[in-house]
Design a protein around this motif. Structure first.
Motif, mmCIF file in Angstrom:
data_model
loop_
_atom_site.group_PDB
_atom_site.id
_atom_site.type_symbol
_atom_site.label_atom_id
_atom_site.label_comp_id
_atom_site.label_asym_id
_atom_site.label_seq_id
_atom_site.Cartn_x
_atom_site.Cartn_y
_atom_site.Cartn_z
ATOM 1 N N HIS A 1 0.837 -1.192 0.000
ATOM 2 C CA HIS A 1 0.000 0.000 0.000
ATOM 3 C C HIS A 1 0.879 1.250 0.000
ATOM 4 O O HIS A 1 2.099 1.180 -0.034
ATOM 5 N N SER B 1 -11.698 -10.114 2.062
ATOM 6 C CA SER B 1 -11.998 -9.449 3.336
ATOM 7 C C SER B 1 -10.852 -8.542 3.770
ATOM 8 O O SER B 1 -11.090 -7.437 4.290
ATOM 9 N N SER B 2 -9.615 -8.977 3.552
ATOM 10 C CA SER B 2 -8.472 -8.133 3.927
ATOM 11 C C SER B 2 -8.390 -6.895 3.057
ATOM 12 O O SER B 2 -8.049 -5.803 3.538
ATOM 13 N N GLN C 1 -10.961 -5.362 1.634
ATOM 14 C CA GLN C 1 -12.029 -4.463 2.073
ATOM 15 C C GLN C 1 -11.634 -3.696 3.325
ATOM 16 O O GLN C 1 -11.896 -2.490 3.429
ATOM 17 N N SER C 2 -10.993 -4.369 4.267
ATOM 18 C CA SER C 2 -10.533 -3.684 5.483
ATOM 19 C C SER C 2 -9.461 -2.658 5.158
ATOM 20 O O SER C 2 -9.425 -1.569 5.748
ATOM 21 N N ILE D 1 -9.070 -1.011 2.279
ATOM 22 C CA ILE D 1 -9.672 0.122 1.577
ATOM 23 C C ILE D 1 -10.443 1.018 2.551
ATOM 24 O O ILE D 1 -10.398 2.255 2.456
ATOM 25 N N LYS D 2 -11.155 0.420 3.499
ATOM 26 C CA LYS D 2 -11.902 1.222 4.471
ATOM 27 C C LYS D 2 -10.984 2.025 5.384
ATOM 28 O O LYS D 2 -11.355 3.120 5.823
ATOM 29 N N SER D 3 -9.806 1.506 5.674
ATOM 30 C CA SER D 3 -8.886 2.206 6.568
ATOM 31 C C SER D 3 -8.033 3.246 5.853
ATOM 32 O O SER D 3 -7.245 3.937 6.499
ATOM 33 N N THR D 4 -8.163 3.365 4.534
ATOM 34 C CA THR D 4 -7.372 4.330 3.765
ATOM 35 C C THR D 4 -8.095 5.666 3.734
ATOM 36 O O THR D 4 -9.254 5.750 3.302
ATOM 37 N N LEU D 5 -7.420 6.699 4.188
ATOM 38 C CA LEU D 5 -7.976 8.054 4.202
ATOM 39 C C LEU D 5 -7.354 8.862 3.077
ATOM 40 O O LEU D 5 -6.128 8.944 2.973
#
Length: 368
Positions: A71, A126-127, A129-130, A132-136
């Protein structure tokens, strides 16, 4: 007994297939995938990579796979999941293990899928998705942490190879010897790393990236790279493929053919590559990044002690890495032109030129 039926019997020893470990590093830089959304969306790319993973596992029961996400600011394990993924949001653990019902429809998976394929797909999705959700977007740097993903991949490969290593011989002379002696031609594990890149090489990561590349070369672990973006050039990954004996492919002209590149160019493991012709690179960019400003340079100054590269002479002509005083000599001065000495011609005696002056073996005849 072999001559009873009049035929010759030969004993054939069954040899098992050497396990193959494929470690895939997926470049999840949002900026890079945003540039490819019209030709290759991220969801379709993950679907193609999952098919490639299933094909690798189908080659042998002992084959293994590991997937990481490189990332913008970290490297995250997608499969197998890291033990730290079970931590609570505040970073602490309560000491209890979460128990899941085996009859839960979410964990049961699809009955028409092979259980291992279903488990890997569920873990990766699932990893992601987690992640992407934690990326600001506000704190999103434009770089990709490839060096960190390579370091974690090498650590996982080394740990896995230890589990396949034969038992060590006992130091007790009375104990029976059960250790297996392997020759260098009989590896216990074939390991390789595949990087799916959509971003450019970051000059600030030149040193850690090259350290990981040289470690992989020493361990005989090839690093393959598949570049998907036509706007970026992973310079350091091209060098990694050459140094480690891997494959570098560019799918920038047709990113939609991702699965074709994976299946026909990157599916063969280290053992199968001895019998196939691998794709080669027409040209390789061997430029390095300077240690002072972290930019890729064509020419620079190299310290003779620690081999550090500088785009310009450091202040005080002192190496910034080891502190050695750099002796530049007369670098940059115009070359001195030495005039050529003229040979003196000897005078003729009795009308005949001297033999040394004329350069011939005999004297020059004089007309009568």
């Amino acid at each position: 007994m072999n001559a009873i039926d009049g035929s010759s019997h030969v004993e054939v020893n069954a040899t098992g297939q050497t396990p193959s470990l494929l470690t895939i590093v997926i470049d999840t830089n949002p900026r890079g995938w945003a540039a490819l959304k019209d030709t290759l969306p991220f969801s379709k790319a993950i679907a193609n990579i999952l098919v490639f993973i299933n094909a690798h596992l189908a080659f042998g029961n002992d084959n293994q796979v590991a997937v990481l996400a490189a990332h913008s600011n970290k490297a995250v394990w997608l499969y197998p999941k890291s033990p730290h993924s079970d931590r609570e949001p505040n970073g602490s653990t309560d000491g209890d293990v979460e128990m899941k019902d085996v009859d839960d429809d979410k964990d049961r998976g699809n009955a028409n899928k092979y259980p291992q394929f279903s488990a890997i797909e569920s873990s990766i999705l699932s990893s992601l998705q987690s992640l992407i959700k934690s990326t600001l977007p506000s704190t999103l740097p434009p770089t990709t942490l490839i060096a960190g993903a390579l370091s974690q991949s090498l650590s996982h490969i080394h740990k896995t190879s230890l589990s396949f290593a034969p038992p060590k011989a006992s130091t007790d002379p009375a104990a029976p010897s059960t250790a297996v002696t392997l020759t260098p031609s009989q590896p216990t594990l074939h390991a390789r790393i595949l990087i799916v890149s959509v971003s450019d090489s970051e000059p600030s990561q030149y040193i850690p990236t090259m350290n990981a590349v040289f470690a992989a070369s020493h361990a005989r672990i090839p690093i393959d790279t598949l570049s998907l973006s036509q706007h970026c050039s992973p310079t350091f990954l091209q060098q990694a493929a050459v140094i480690t004996g891997g494959v570098f492919l560019s799918a920038a002209l047709n990113p939609r053919g991702l699965l074709t590149y994976l299946m026909f160019g990157l599916l063969a493991d280290a053992e199968a590559r001895n019998s196939v012709t691998l794709p080669t690179q027409d040209s390789v960019d061997f430029r390095a990044a300077c240690f002072c400003h972290r930019k890729v340079v064509d020419t620079g100054f190299v310290c003779s002690i620690c081999l550090s590269i500088f785009c310009e002479v450091p202040q005080g002509a002192e190496c910034l890495t080891c502190g050695t005083k750099l002796a530049l000599g007369s670098y940059g001065a115009n070359p001195a032109v030495v005039p050529r000495k003229k040979k003196k011609r000897k005078k003729a005696l009795n009308g005949v030129m001297d033999r040394d002056a004329s350069g011939s073996a005999a004297g020059t005849p004089v007309p009568g």
